[in-house]
Each structure stands twice: as C-alpha cells, then as structure tokens.
Design a protein around this motif. Structure first.
Motif, PDB file in Angstrom:
ATOM      1  N   ALA A   7       0.832  -1.208   0.000  1.00 29.91           N
ATOM      2  CA  ALA A   7       0.000   0.000   0.000  1.00 29.91           C
ATOM      3  C   ALA A   7       0.865   1.257   0.000  1.00 29.91           C
ATOM      4  O   ALA A   7       0.438   2.317  -0.471  1.00 29.91           O
ATOM      5  CB  ALA A   7      -0.941  -0.004   1.207  1.00 29.91           C
ATOM      6  N   GLY A  11       2.268  11.971  -9.698  1.00 32.65           N
ATOM      7  CA  GLY A  11       1.608  10.984  -8.847  1.00 32.65           C
ATOM      8  C   GLY A  11       0.253  11.531  -8.426  1.00 32.65           C
ATOM      9  O   GLY A  11      -0.149  12.628  -8.835  1.00 32.65           O
ATOM     10  N   ALA A  12      -0.423  10.773  -7.570  1.00 31.47           N
ATOM     11  CA  ALA A  12      -1.752  11.189  -7.122  1.00 31.47           C
ATOM     12  C   ALA A  12      -1.701  12.540  -6.423  1.00 31.47           C
ATOM     13  O   ALA A  12      -2.603  13.372  -6.578  1.00 31.47           O
ATOM     14  CB  ALA A  12      -2.320  10.134  -6.177  1.00 31.47           C
ATOM     15  N   THR A  13      -0.638  12.767  -5.665  1.00 36.06           N
ATOM     16  CA  THR A  13      -0.528  14.038  -4.938  1.00 36.06           C
ATOM     17  C   THR A  13      -0.551  15.209  -5.919  1.00 36.06           C
ATOM     18  O   THR A  13      -1.280  16.191  -5.718  1.00 36.06           O
ATOM     19  CB  THR A  13       0.789  14.060  -4.125  1.00 36.06           C
ATOM     20  OG1 THR A  13       0.767  12.959  -3.222  1.00 36.06           O
ATOM     21  CG2 THR A  13       0.949  15.360  -3.364  1.00 36.06           C
ATOM     22  N   HIS A  41      -6.459  10.220   2.865  1.00 31.48           N
ATOM     23  CA  HIS A  41      -5.009  10.428   2.910  1.00 31.48           C
ATOM     24  C   HIS A  41      -4.752  11.940   2.920  1.00 31.48           C
ATOM     25  O   HIS A  41      -5.516  12.705   2.326  1.00 31.48           O
ATOM     26  CB  HIS A  41      -4.410   9.792   1.651  1.00 31.48           C
ATOM     27  CG  HIS A  41      -2.921   9.736   1.611  1.00 31.48           C
ATOM     28  ND1 HIS A  41      -2.141  10.823   1.291  1.00 31.48           N
ATOM     29  CD2 HIS A  41      -2.062   8.703   1.828  1.00 31.48           C
ATOM     30  CE1 HIS A  41      -0.864  10.457   1.308  1.00 31.48           C
ATOM     31  NE2 HIS A  41      -0.792   9.192   1.637  1.00 31.48           N
ATOM     32  N   SER A  54      -2.979  13.696   1.253  1.00 38.06           N
ATOM     33  CA  SER A  54      -2.925  14.326  -0.081  1.00 38.06           C
ATOM     34  C   SER A  54      -4.312  14.550  -0.662  1.00 38.06           C
ATOM     35  O   SER A  54      -4.447  15.261  -1.656  1.00 38.06           O
ATOM     36  CB  SER A  54      -2.047  13.515  -1.038  1.00 38.06           C
ATOM     37  OG  SER A  54      -2.607  12.255  -1.234  1.00 38.06           O
ATOM     38  N   VAL A  75     -10.435   3.288  -2.340  1.00 41.47           N
ATOM     39  CA  VAL A  75     -10.086   2.257  -1.354  1.00 41.47           C
ATOM     40  C   VAL A  75      -9.196   2.934  -0.317  1.00 41.47           C
ATOM     41  O   VAL A  75      -8.230   3.617  -0.666  1.00 41.47           O
ATOM     42  CB  VAL A  75      -9.347   1.071  -2.014  1.00 41.47           C
ATOM     43  CG1 VAL A  75      -8.754   0.142  -0.952  1.00 41.47           C
ATOM     44  CG2 VAL A  75     -10.284   0.268  -2.924  1.00 41.47           C
ATOM     45  N   ASN A  99      -6.332   3.603   2.246  1.00 42.88           N
ATOM     46  CA  ASN A  99      -4.968   3.077   2.378  1.00 42.88           C
ATOM     47  C   ASN A  99      -4.692   2.528   3.773  1.00 42.88           C
ATOM     48  O   ASN A  99      -3.690   1.857   3.978  1.00 42.88           O
ATOM     49  CB  ASN A  99      -3.928   4.156   2.028  1.00 42.88           C
ATOM     50  CG  ASN A  99      -3.926   5.310   3.006  1.00 42.88           C
ATOM     51  OD1 ASN A  99      -4.976   5.877   3.292  1.00 42.88           O
ATOM     52  ND2 ASN A  99      -2.770   5.658   3.536  1.00 42.88           N
ATOM     53  N   ASP A 142      -9.947   9.233  -5.363  1.00 45.28           N
ATOM     54  CA  ASP A 142      -8.535   8.942  -5.182  1.00 45.28           C
ATOM     55  C   ASP A 142      -8.361   7.433  -5.367  1.00 45.28           C
ATOM     56  O   ASP A 142      -8.743   6.644  -4.502  1.00 45.28           O
ATOM     57  CB  ASP A 142      -8.116   9.396  -3.776  1.00 45.28           C
ATOM     58  CG  ASP A 142      -6.698   8.981  -3.421  1.00 45.28           C
ATOM     59  OD1 ASP A 142      -6.056   8.274  -4.225  1.00 45.28           O
ATOM     60  OD2 ASP A 142      -6.242   9.365  -2.331  1.00 45.28           O
ATOM     61  N   CYS A 194      -5.553   5.611  -5.704  1.00 42.58           N
ATOM     62  CA  CYS A 194      -4.228   5.063  -5.408  1.00 42.58           C
ATOM     63  C   CYS A 194      -4.257   3.594  -5.014  1.00 42.58           C
ATOM     64  O   CYS A 194      -3.448   2.797  -5.463  1.00 42.58           O
ATOM     65  CB  CYS A 194      -3.602   5.836  -4.253  1.00 42.58           C
ATOM     66  SG  CYS A 194      -2.633   7.193  -4.838  1.00 42.58           S
ATOM     67  N   GLN A 195      -5.192   3.257  -4.122  1.00 45.09           N
ATOM     68  CA  GLN A 195      -5.223   1.882  -3.598  1.00 45.09           C
ATOM     69  C   GLN A 195      -6.213   1.009  -4.352  1.00 45.09           C
ATOM     70  O   GLN A 195      -6.260  -0.202  -4.121  1.00 45.09           O
ATOM     71  CB  GLN A 195      -5.591   1.896  -2.099  1.00 45.09           C
ATOM     72  CG  GLN A 195      -4.646   2.709  -1.238  1.00 45.09           C
ATOM     73  CD  GLN A 195      -3.228   2.137  -1.215  1.00 45.09           C
ATOM     74  OE1 GLN A 195      -2.998   0.963  -1.537  1.00 45.09           O
ATOM     75  NE2 GLN A 195      -2.261   2.964  -0.857  1.00 45.09           N
ATOM     76  N   SER A 251      -1.390   6.836  -8.617  1.00 40.41           N
ATOM     77  CA  SER A 251       0.074   6.854  -8.737  1.00 40.41           C
ATOM     78  C   SER A 251       0.556   5.571  -9.383  1.00 40.41           C
ATOM     79  O   SER A 251       0.090   4.481  -9.016  1.00 40.41           O
ATOM     80  CB  SER A 251       0.723   6.957  -7.354  1.00 40.41           C
ATOM     81  OG  SER A 251       0.421   8.199  -6.768  1.00 40.41           O
ATOM     82  N   HIS A 264       3.446   4.062  -8.985  1.00 41.65           N
ATOM     83  CA  HIS A 264       4.322   3.192  -8.188  1.00 41.65           C
ATOM     84  C   HIS A 264       3.571   2.226  -7.296  1.00 41.65           C
ATOM     85  O   HIS A 264       4.147   1.258  -6.794  1.00 41.65           O
ATOM     86  CB  HIS A 264       5.311   4.027  -7.352  1.00 41.65           C
ATOM     87  CG  HIS A 264       4.685   4.824  -6.254  1.00 41.65           C
ATOM     88  ND1 HIS A 264       4.677   4.383  -4.958  1.00 41.65           N
ATOM     89  CD2 HIS A 264       4.045   6.020  -6.254  1.00 41.65           C
ATOM     90  CE1 HIS A 264       4.065   5.302  -4.200  1.00 41.65           C
ATOM     91  NE2 HIS A 264       3.680   6.298  -4.966  1.00 41.65           N
ATOM     92  N   LYS A 265       2.275   2.476  -7.084  1.00 43.78           N
ATOM     93  CA  LYS A 265       1.484   1.518  -6.295  1.00 43.78           C
ATOM     94  C   LYS A 265       0.880   0.437  -7.190  1.00 43.78           C
ATOM     95  O   LYS A 265       0.269  -0.503  -6.720  1.00 43.78           O
ATOM     96  CB  LYS A 265       0.389   2.256  -5.532  1.00 43.78           C
ATOM     97  CG  LYS A 265       0.982   3.204  -4.486  1.00 43.78           C
ATOM     98  CD  LYS A 265      -0.073   3.972  -3.758  1.00 43.78           C
ATOM     99  CE  LYS A 265       0.487   5.182  -3.083  1.00 43.78           C
ATOM    100  NZ  LYS A 265       0.945   4.942  -1.712  1.00 43.78           N
TER     101      LYS A 265
HETATM  102  N1  PMP Z   1      -3.936   8.611  -1.677  1.00 41.07           N
HETATM  103  C1  PMP Z   1      -3.796   7.399  -1.134  1.00 41.07           C
HETATM  104  C2  PMP Z   1      -5.019   6.626  -0.732  1.00 41.07           C
HETATM  105  C3  PMP Z   1      -2.518   6.863  -0.945  1.00 41.07           C
HETATM  106  O1  PMP Z   1      -2.386   5.638  -0.415  1.00 41.07           O
HETATM  107  C4  PMP Z   1      -1.396   7.613  -1.331  1.00 41.07           C
HETATM  108  C5  PMP Z   1       0.006   7.099  -1.115  1.00 41.07           C
HETATM  109  N2  PMP Z   1       0.229   6.579   0.168  1.00 41.07           N
HETATM  110  C6  PMP Z   1      -1.598   8.874  -1.904  1.00 41.07           C
HETATM  111  C7  PMP Z   1      -2.880   9.332  -2.061  1.00 41.07           C
HETATM  112  C8  PMP Z   1      -0.456   9.731  -2.350  1.00 41.07           C
HETATM  113  O2  PMP Z   1       0.217   9.115  -3.407  1.00 41.07           O
HETATM  114  P1  PMP Z   1       1.645   9.662  -3.876  1.00 41.07           P
HETATM  115  O3  PMP Z   1       2.462   9.832  -2.639  1.00 41.07           O
HETATM  116  O4  PMP Z   1       2.152   8.567  -4.769  1.00 41.07           O
HETATM  117  O5  PMP Z   1       1.393  10.935  -4.618  1.00 41.07           O
END
Ligand code: PMP
Length: 404
Positions: A29, A92-94, A122, A124, A172, A174, A199, A201-202, A222, A224-225
């Motif tokens: 995650a 990335g998502a951020t 999260h 972000s 989902v 994190n 969002d 990411c997960q 993102s 990388h996940k």
């Molecule tokens: N949203 C969620 C639910 C995340 O798990 C994460 C990464 N932990 C992020 C946003 C931020 O992703 P990133 O750091 O790759 O921009």
C-alpha cells in the motif's frame, strides 16, 4: 500455524527481482515492488531506445513519441476512459489532486461554496483542498465512517447540499482497505450538482476501475502503487472539465503559440504537461499495466481477499490484537496490539524478515477518529502468499510474548 487460502496462490514471487527469498514484503500500500518486465522496459528505454518526445524530427524521437502516447492509450483503456486525450500524466496522485485543486477548484469555487471529504482520506486528499479553501473562502465538511469503517454514504445523503461543489473521496482506504461504493457516491454528489474526484491510489492495483461506468468527474492514481515506477501518475477527468481548466504550470510543450503580446495554450492533455515529461516513467507504467492485465484484476482481487481473510482470521484468535476496517477490505489489514506501540511491532517484525508499515499512514484525522495514535498495517500484492501470512502471524505472536 499453517495458513490456507481459498484461492490458489498467484505464484508471482519469481517475477520480482528485489524480493529476496524468505522476505515477507507486506508494504504494497506504500509502494509496490516491480516485476522484471517493468525493470526491463525501463532499462530498454534508457539503454536502447531513448530520445525526447513530441519535438524531434528524427526517427528515434518519433518512435519514442509513439511509445509515450501508447502508454497514455494503455492507461485510458485500463480505467475505461473515453479517449487518451482525457489522460494527463503527472508525478503521482498528490500532484494530480493539487492540479485539480488549483486549476478546477481554484477557478470555479467562490466564497460560500463547500467541499465534502471523508474522515479516512489520505493527507494528499485533504491538504490541497484546505489550501484552496483558505484562499477562496470555501468551507470543508467531513463525512463520518460507519461502525465497520466505511465512508458513511447514508450520512452523505443527509449532509450534502447544493452549496457543495466538490466531493473528494478515497476509492479504497490506504489504512482500512474499505472499498467505497463509488457509483452510489457519484450519484449522491451529482444529485446536488457537485463534481466528484476519486482517489484511486489503492483501488487501481486491487479492483477493476471503469471511470465511465462509475460516472465520476476526476480520477487520480500513482504508478508506483500499481507495480510501475515512481514519479509517474495519472489524472483522468471528463473532457469538458479538462477543456475548461487553465494550465497548471507554464513552460515548454503546453503552449499553442508564444509571443510577448499573448500566449495561447495547447488543448488537453498537453496543456497540463509543461516541460519534458517523465518519458521513461510512462513506458514503465505501460509495462506495469500490461503486467497487471496479464494476471487480471479479478484474479488479483480474489488472491488478496483470500490473504486478508486468512490474516484477519488468524489475528482475531490473538486476544490482545485489535483489527480495523471491514472484513471484506481490499488487500489491507490494519491492527494494533494492546500495550505495544505499532513502531515496536514493525521493528520486531523486521527482525523476523516481515516488512509492514507502522504509523499514521498519512491519515492523522482517521487515527483520531479511531482513537489511536498509529496502527500497524500489512498490505498485500501479487507476490504474496500464505507463507507471508504465516510469517506475519508468527511475528505477531512473538511480539505478544515479548510484551506480555
Ligand atoms: N492517496 C492514497 C489513498 C494513498 O495511499 C497515497 C500514497 N500513500 C496517496 C494518495 C499519495 O500518493 P503519492 O504519494 O504517490 O502521490
């Protein structure tokens, strides 16, 4: 103890060169390990085919442009977008959420408008909205969780008003792994005319995502996940929203024509991709998507669900362990052990060659709502199997013995 799962293990461990024998990597995650096909795609791009994109008149650059745009098409297909023009590559998502906050919320929202978030977001998916809310006199409301730790959509129905112009929710969690009913959340948002950002990411590494079927307005994730490289991520938005948004950053590639009298901007997605992009990152992400699709998200989801179920069952047999999140959480199990700080759990598990995450998981408001400072979190990926769950449970039993 011996752990059995209902599905056959995916048996993908050997695809991952950075996971040594006997190491239980349970921090997917945070970031997923990379399969050899992704490493190879990156090595090939830098070692054999490298050139810039969009500008070169020579064949190598034209070929790289085709490869870069093929990655965009792969992303579009992967999340069910209507066209690759709806896919903006970001870091990335951020960055994707900051882009929407600044370019959409920052131009569309006015004093008196409201944004709706949830308690499990999260950071972000909180802080960029707070920054824009402060700048524009906008208020933020927060959806509570149900007793089984999902975003409470009944509360959403009660709380949402026409003053809410934007809803931003994790698809989902994190921390908890709880899966949002994204379609229902979208319908509720749209019932008052609000836009909704999800969002992802997960979710993209764990469940099939179809943005058109969901009906949402913005979707971010993102790379990388998703078993891809760091430094590359995706913003998807409905084309009419992207069309109406001003650029995020100024520079090369995002323009139509530049003069000191007046500069005009390229149409999306180029308008939002100033500067030389992360070319090789996009190629690596493409390889990751191909890899995930070759296994199939239904198989991945079934595999991770079986591991989560086995973990929750084993841990619920240990008195001092407290589990968080719903039983059907996607790939993620958060827990605490009475009288033990999660960092100590993480350190002792590391001695057992089990890598978990301990802390607030960039979700401090959620920690407060759960009444804890931190949790320990095990999160699964395609490379995990019953042996990893066994190692985790053995390690936790050792923690409880040490702290008895
Ligand atoms: N949203 C969620 C639910 C995340 O798990 C994460 C990464 N932990 C992020 C946003 C931020 O992703 P990133 O750091 O790759 O921009």
């Amino acid at each position: 103890m011996s752990v059995t799962t209902e599905t056959r293990p995916l048996d993908r461990l050997s695809d991952f060169p950075a996971i040594p024998n006997g190491w239980a990597y349970l921090d997917t995650a945070a970031t997923a390990q990379k399969p050899q096909v992704v490493v190879d795609a990156i090595t090939r791009a830098y070692g054999e085919t490298y050139a810039t994109v969009h500008r070169g008149v020579y064949q190598r650059s034209a070929d790289m442009t085709v490869a870069y745009e093929a990655a965009r098409k792969a992303v579009a297909r992967f999340i069910g977008a209507g066209s690759s023009d709806e896919i903006v590559f970001v870091r990335g998502a951020t960055e994707a959420i900051n882009l929407v906050a600044q370019c959409w919320a920052g131009t569309q929202l006015k004093a008196g408008d409201r944004i709706l978030l949830s308690m499990l977001e999260h950071h972000s998916n909180i802080v960029p909205w707070q920054m824009i809310a402060e700048a524009r006199g906008v208020a933020i409301d927060v959806l509570p969780l149900t007793p089984d730790h999902r975003i409470d959509l009944d509360a959403m129905e009660r709380m949402i008003t026409p003053a809410h112009k934007l809803v931003a929710l994790g698809h989902v969690s994190n921390v908890l792994g709880s899966v949002l009913d994204a379609k229902r959340a979208t319908e509720i948002a749209h019932s008052v005319g609000a836009k909704i950002l999800l969002d992802g990411c997960q979710s993209v590494p764990r469940i099939t995502v179809d943005v058109k079927a969901i009906g949402c307005d913005f979707y971010v994730f993102s790379g990388h996940k998703l078993y891809g490289p760091t430094g590359i991520g995706v913003l998807w938005a409905k084309p009419e929203l992207l069309d109406a948004m001003p650029p995020y950053q100024g520079g090369g590639s995002m323009i139509d024509k530049v003069s000191f009298a007046k500069t005009t901007y390229a149409p999306p997605p180029g308008r939002f991709e100033a500067g030389t992009p992360h070319i090789v990152g996009a190629l690596g992400l493409h390889a990751a998507i191909d890899y995930v699709e070759s296994i199939g998200l239904d198989a991945i989801h079934a595999h991770e669900t079986a591991l989560v179920t086995a973990t929750r069952e084993a841990l619920s047999g240990i008195n001092s362990v407290r589990l968080y999140g719903p039983a059907d959480s996607a790939g993620i199990v958060s827990f605490t052990i009475e009288g033990v700080h999660p960092h100590d759990i993480g350190t002792i598990l590391d001695e057992e060659r089990v890598a978990i995450r301990a802390g607030h998981h960039c979700a401090q408001p959620l920690m407060e709502a759960l009444g804890v400072e931190a949790t320990a979190r095990a999160s699964f990926g395609v490379y995990n199997g019953p042996a990893d769950v066994e190692a985790l449970v053995r390690g936790i039993e050792r923690v409880t013995r040490i702290f008895k």
